[in-house]
Design an enzyme around this catalytic site. Sequence first.
Site, mmCIF file in Angstrom:
data_model
loop_
_atom_site.group_PDB
_atom_site.id
_atom_site.type_symbol
_atom_site.label_atom_id
_atom_site.label_comp_id
_atom_site.label_asym_id
_atom_site.label_seq_id
_atom_site.Cartn_x
_atom_site.Cartn_y
_atom_site.Cartn_z
ATOM 1 N N VAL A 1 88.724 -45.221 -34.165
ATOM 2 C CA VAL A 1 89.238 -45.300 -35.536
ATOM 3 C C VAL A 1 90.527 -44.489 -35.659
ATOM 4 O O VAL A 1 91.486 -44.928 -36.299
ATOM 5 C CB VAL A 1 88.176 -44.840 -36.559
ATOM 6 C CG1 VAL A 1 88.715 -44.899 -37.980
ATOM 7 C CG2 VAL A 1 86.918 -45.693 -36.444
ATOM 8 N N CYS A 2 90.577 -43.331 -35.020
ATOM 9 C CA CYS A 2 91.794 -42.512 -35.060
ATOM 10 C C CYS A 2 92.945 -43.223 -34.359
ATOM 11 O O CYS A 2 94.085 -43.188 -34.828
ATOM 12 C CB CYS A 2 91.542 -41.156 -34.413
ATOM 13 S SG CYS A 2 90.297 -40.164 -35.268
ATOM 14 N N GLU A 3 92.646 -43.848 -33.253
ATOM 15 C CA GLU A 3 93.662 -44.609 -32.525
ATOM 16 C C GLU A 3 94.196 -45.739 -33.404
ATOM 17 O O GLU A 3 95.406 -45.952 -33.499
ATOM 18 C CB GLU A 3 93.079 -45.171 -31.231
ATOM 19 C CG GLU A 3 94.084 -45.942 -30.419
ATOM 20 C CD GLU A 3 93.534 -46.430 -29.089
ATOM 21 O OE1 GLU A 3 94.260 -47.201 -28.434
ATOM 22 O OE2 GLU A 3 92.414 -46.070 -28.707
ATOM 23 N N THR B 1 96.445 -44.409 -36.137
ATOM 24 C CA THR B 1 97.727 -44.001 -35.578
ATOM 25 C C THR B 1 98.606 -45.209 -35.270
ATOM 26 O O THR B 1 99.817 -45.197 -35.526
ATOM 27 C CB THR B 1 97.507 -43.132 -34.331
ATOM 28 O OG1 THR B 1 96.676 -42.015 -34.705
ATOM 29 C CG2 THR B 1 98.810 -42.622 -33.759
#
Length: 134
Positions: free
Chosen positions: A26-28, A31
């Site tokens: 999810v962070c990827e 970003t």
Amino acid sequence: MNLVSTESLKGTVTILSVVPSIDTAVCEKQTHILSEKNGDLDITVRLITVSRDLPFAQNRFKREAKTTNLTYLSDYREASFGKATGLLIAENGLLTRAVIVLDAESIVRYLEVVPNLGQLPQMENAFKFARSLL
């Protein structure tokens, strides 16, 4: 490895994309949205991803993901960003997922903190708001 203050961000509208750890799916995705789907905001707006990951991990991610239009800031030392903004999750020491828009004077003008770490913030809303400050 240098310290960054909000004072140093003055002069340009800034979007801070706050993620728990750059190495999660999810962070990827968050970003990549900031980097690739910002509608050319990267030309006039400073785009920053903030996490508690070590700068070395952020640099590796940046190389592999080819997100050269972003600045990565690490809150790994003392979690001072997380503590100052209230975005530090005490139970695990990570930052909660959020998106923040600062005006050219580094004043917070937009903030979205997601209720669930697995949920993406409404990045398009942040982009739209940042455009309104230009």
